[in-house]
Design an enzyme around this catalytic site. Structure first.
Site, PDB file in Angstrom:
ATOM      1  N   SER A  72       1.238  12.924  31.544  1.00  0.00           N
ATOM      2  CA  SER A  72       0.660  13.682  30.425  1.00  0.00           C
ATOM      3  C   SER A  72      -0.773  14.083  30.725  1.00  0.00           C
ATOM      4  O   SER A  72      -1.258  15.093  30.210  1.00  0.00           O
ATOM      5  CB  SER A  72       0.653  12.834  29.148  1.00  0.00           C
ATOM      6  N   ASP A 112       1.716  19.756  21.659  1.00  0.00           N
ATOM      7  CA  ASP A 112       1.459  18.327  21.718  1.00  0.00           C
ATOM      8  C   ASP A 112       1.383  17.777  20.296  1.00  0.00           C
ATOM      9  O   ASP A 112       2.113  18.245  19.415  1.00  0.00           O
ATOM     10  CB  ASP A 112       0.160  18.085  22.504  1.00  0.00           C
ATOM     11  N   HIS A 161      -3.161  11.942  21.545  1.00  0.00           N
ATOM     12  CA  HIS A 161      -2.591  12.487  22.774  1.00  0.00           C
ATOM     13  C   HIS A 161      -2.888  13.979  22.927  1.00  0.00           C
ATOM     14  O   HIS A 161      -3.323  14.441  23.991  1.00  0.00           O
ATOM     15  CB  HIS A 161      -1.080  12.232  22.765  1.00  0.00           C
TER      16      HIS A 161
END
Length: 764
Positions: free
Chosen positions: A544, A142, A218
């Site tokens: 996600s 990520d 994220h």
């Protein structure tokens, strides 16, 4: 003077031209033909590159990555001429330009029944399961990690498993001795593809420091969702307050930063997967993806095959391109493809119109409220203005007013910023047909309420018909036990699977709407540059978010059943998934507020309790995946790119890709109105278990299963059954898809497989 400047600029560009002409390419090599004169593949690849130019110095830094396990080849910086020369080499199968992938962007443990008061593993407590999970390592590819987050505290954690071969890498803002511990046991970064792209493009975006640190948020969110340690009093600016923890709170975390401001480059992703496999992770979690294409051109599919062969579960997000059909990413059968649904928590907000009508929506706005005074409401039907795109609003029209903005095209939070910078005092974000009734809450920079399509149309009509439309916004905090839940998110990507239509995807859904998890303090909760707020947790939505839920649950299953293969773990999660919501009604789809189908939710919504004791599993050995690949009629070189074995052959192959022992069925009626598949079930429950089949079929299809009863005398026994699907004559089903299921049931278990039916011609 002007002509001299022009000449100087041209000369400058000519000097730079070779640099700008270079791009990153991934080179597929006949891996097993390395000459014995080279001690390593790296040396061989380096020599191949140096042979392309008379000047060895010009190619001294061309080799970016040489892959060990994830891919048979290397990544290099080449100009088009050099790439063409490599394509002509007998040792090279293909030379492919680097692909850019994108990110697919609390209360879920309780919603899933994973709170500490419940025993979930047959004969064992949650505490015992968490203890076993301490030996399980989740690798997250990520945007990196914010290591200071309490979600990565190692309090009470034992020593790192001795088998672990990973490490924490240093960077200008990352000290392994300070930032890694017994919880966060690995933190690497892979930036050569990103660096190459940044150096060859005219972007104004500043280069991000190359380190494992998360500047985006994220990666911290996904890693903590999968395996975050419990953190009390967690919230986003007061919203969703409570204990935040991951699905496998005692599992170890290793992060691999492969995503940067300009995207996630395939060359970096492959390098991250390559290293994670060698490091010894048990689960790989990737909340990112690109378009769909042949598996031999799919970076994640190729790396995922190598991981699967090593016993690693690969969990990937399905994508956020819903509700469009055939919008899935990450569809390889050896990958867990995860869609998104809602949970039973919401953040109500209200818009009261001048006519007294109260509109209910959602919001995470945490600033000063608007009070009770009505203010002017405006909605501009010009396409760019209605979408509130940057520069589209005239301050004269919106200053001091609430602006109605259509959802779509640009980020929801950006619309709020556009309104604020134009002088607006509030925003109503109204859904259109594409997003239906799906409500996603955001931490806006001004008072804002998001509403569904139907109520959005009520507001639009009010503004259009009223001479002086007005409104006022207010905010209701956090509510729980919302019904119905779950509901399939409209943004969640849908089937059918265009790469292999005989494999039903997505596999299942998990919580992916309004999820609270840890956040990077390098960026505000909206991710906007002008958002100066900082918070330790954030609420986000996307596949996600659902992907790491499944990754963490896979880690729990790995802890409970270390002998299970990745396909057995996937089967357990799929065949025990549920298809009814909290009102005991069939799952609904936020898109159009209609009933959902397996093209949206796959096998259903994950149920961790039942997955830990599924009774039976559909196991798939690597050799069966090879027979599957052979049935796709790929060239042998392309199959070897995925399988990476020197002597692989297609002497044995399936006549139909759907013959693989998958936990779901996708039946295609083409030239024949009869489709027949054989499946094998493995008993992971008690010895002496008996199961009987239950068939749910549409009126247009006759389904027969033989035998209709399976008796497993011992644990680990494998029994086969054959299912025959017959399309009835004269049924008008062209271009229509219907659905059903096949379940093997006894008192303890229901082992359910969804079935989709599609027709390419009419049978009379």
């Amino acid at each position: 003077m002007g002509s001299l400047l022009c000449f100087s600029l041209i000369a400058f560009l000519l000097v730079l031209h070779p640099c700008f002409a270079k791009k990153t390419y991934i080179v597929h090599v006949k891996h097993h033909q390395k000459p014995s004169s080279y001690s390593t593949h790296h040396d061989w690849y380096d020599a191949q590159l140096k042979s392309l130019s008379s000047s060895s110095s010009s190619n001294s830094e061309s080799l970016l990555y040489s892959y060990d396990t994830a891919y048979p080849g290397f990544a290099a910086s080449l100009d088009p001429h050099e790439a063409e020369l490599l394509r002509q080499s007998d040792d090279v199968v293909g030379v492919y330009e680097d692909t850019v992938y994108t990110l697919h962007t609390t209360r879920t443990p309780e919603f899933l029944g994973l709170d500490n008061q419940l025993g979930v593993w047959a004969g064992h407590t949650q505490q015992e399961l968490n203890s076993a999970a301490q030996d399980v390592i989740i690798g997250v590819l990520d945007t990196g990690v914010w290591p200071e987050s309490k979600s990565f505290s190692d309090m009470g954690m034992p020593d790192v498993p001795s088998r672990w071969r990973g490490e924490c890498e240093s960077g200008p803002d990352f000290d392994p001795k300070v930032h890694c511990n017994k919880k966060l046991i690995g933190a690497r970064f892979f930036a050569k593809g990103y660096r190459m792209s940044s150096s060859s493009s005219f972007t104004n975006q500043p280069r991000q420091p190359e380190s494992p640190r998360d500047q985006d948020g994220h990666g911290t969110h996904t890693a903590s969702t999968a395996a975050g340690a419990p953190v009390g009093n967690a919230s986003l600016l007061g919203y969703a307050s409570g204990i935040a923890r991951g699905m496998a709170p005692r599992a170890r975390v290793a992060t691999y930063k492969v995503c940067w401001p300009t995207g996630c480059f395939g060359s970096d992703i492959l390098a991250g997967m390559d290293r994670a496999i060698l490091d010894g992770v048990d689960v790989l979690s990737l909340s990112l993806g690109g378009g769909s294409g042949p598996y031999y051109r799919d970076t994640i599919a190729i790396g995922g095959f190598s991981a699967m062969e090593k016993g690693i579960v690969v969990s990937c997000s399905a994508g956020n391109s819903g509700p469009a059909k055939a919008s899935l990413a990450n569809t390889a059968p050896w990958i867990m493809t995860v869609g998104a649904g809602t949970i039973d928590r919401d953040f109500p907000a209200y818009a009261v119109l001048g006519n007294g009508k109260k509109i209910i929506g959602v919001s995470l706005y945490s600033g000063k409220g608007m009070g009770k005074k009505l203010v002017s409401l405006v909605y501009n039907t010009d396409s760019s203005s209605s979408l509130c795109l940057p520069g589209s609003l005239n301050p004269k029209d919106v200053r001091g007013k609430i602006v109605v903005c259509d959802r779509g095209t640009n980020a929801r939070v950006e619309k709020g910023l556009v309104v604020k910078e134009a002088g607006g005092v509030g925003m109503i974000l109204a859904n259109t047909v594409e997003s239906g009734e799906e409500l996603v809450a955001d931490s806006h920079l001004l008072p804002a309420v998001a509403v569904g399509r139907k109520l959005g149309n009520v507001i639009r009509q009010y503004v259009k018909s009223e001479r002086n439309p007005t409104a006022v916004l207010s905010f209701g905090g956090t509510v729980v036990n919302v019904k119905p839940s779950p509901v399939v998110a409209a943004f969640s990507s849908r089937g059918p699977n265009t790469v292999t239509p005989q494999i039903l995807k997505p596999d299942l859904i998990g919580p992916g709407v309004n999820i609270l998890a840890a956040w990077s303090e390098a960026i505000g909760p909206t991710g906007l540059e002008k958002d100066t707020r900082r918070t330790k947790f954030n609420i986000m939505s996307g596949t996600s978010m659902s992907c790491p839920h499944i990754s963490g649950l896979a880690a729990l299953l790995k802890a409970a059943h270390p002998e299970w293969s990745p396909s057995a773990i996937k089967s357990a999660l799929m065949t025990t998934a549920y298809n009814r919501d909290t009102t005991n009604s069939p799952l609904r789809d936020a898109e159009g507020d209609q009933l959902s189908t397996p093209w949206a939710h796959g096998a259903g919504h994950v149920d961790p309790h039942k997955a830990l004791s599924p009774g039976l599993v559909y196991d798939i050995r690597p050799e069966e995946y090879i027979k599957f690949l052979c049935s796709l009629d790929y060239e042998m070189d392309h199959i070897q790119a995925i399988v990476k074995r020197p002597n692989v052959t297609c002497a044995k192959k399936f006549s139909d890709p759907g013959q693989i022992n998958y936990p779901s069925f996708a039946v295609l009626f083409g030239k024949s109105r009869v489709v027949r598949y054989t499946r094998t079930l493995t008993n992971v429950g008690a010895a002496g278990s008996t199961y009987e089949v239950v068939i749910d079929a549409p009126p247009s299809v006759t389904v027969t299963v033989k035998p209709s009863k399976l008796v497993f005398k011992r644990v680990g026994e494998r029994l086969r059954y054959t299912v025959t699907f017959v399309s009835k004559k004269g049924v008008s089903t062209m271009s229509k898809t219907t659905f059903g299921s096949i379940s093997w049931n006894n008192v303890q278990n229901q082992v359910r497989s969804p079935v989709s039916y599609s027709w390419s011609q009419l049978f009379n």
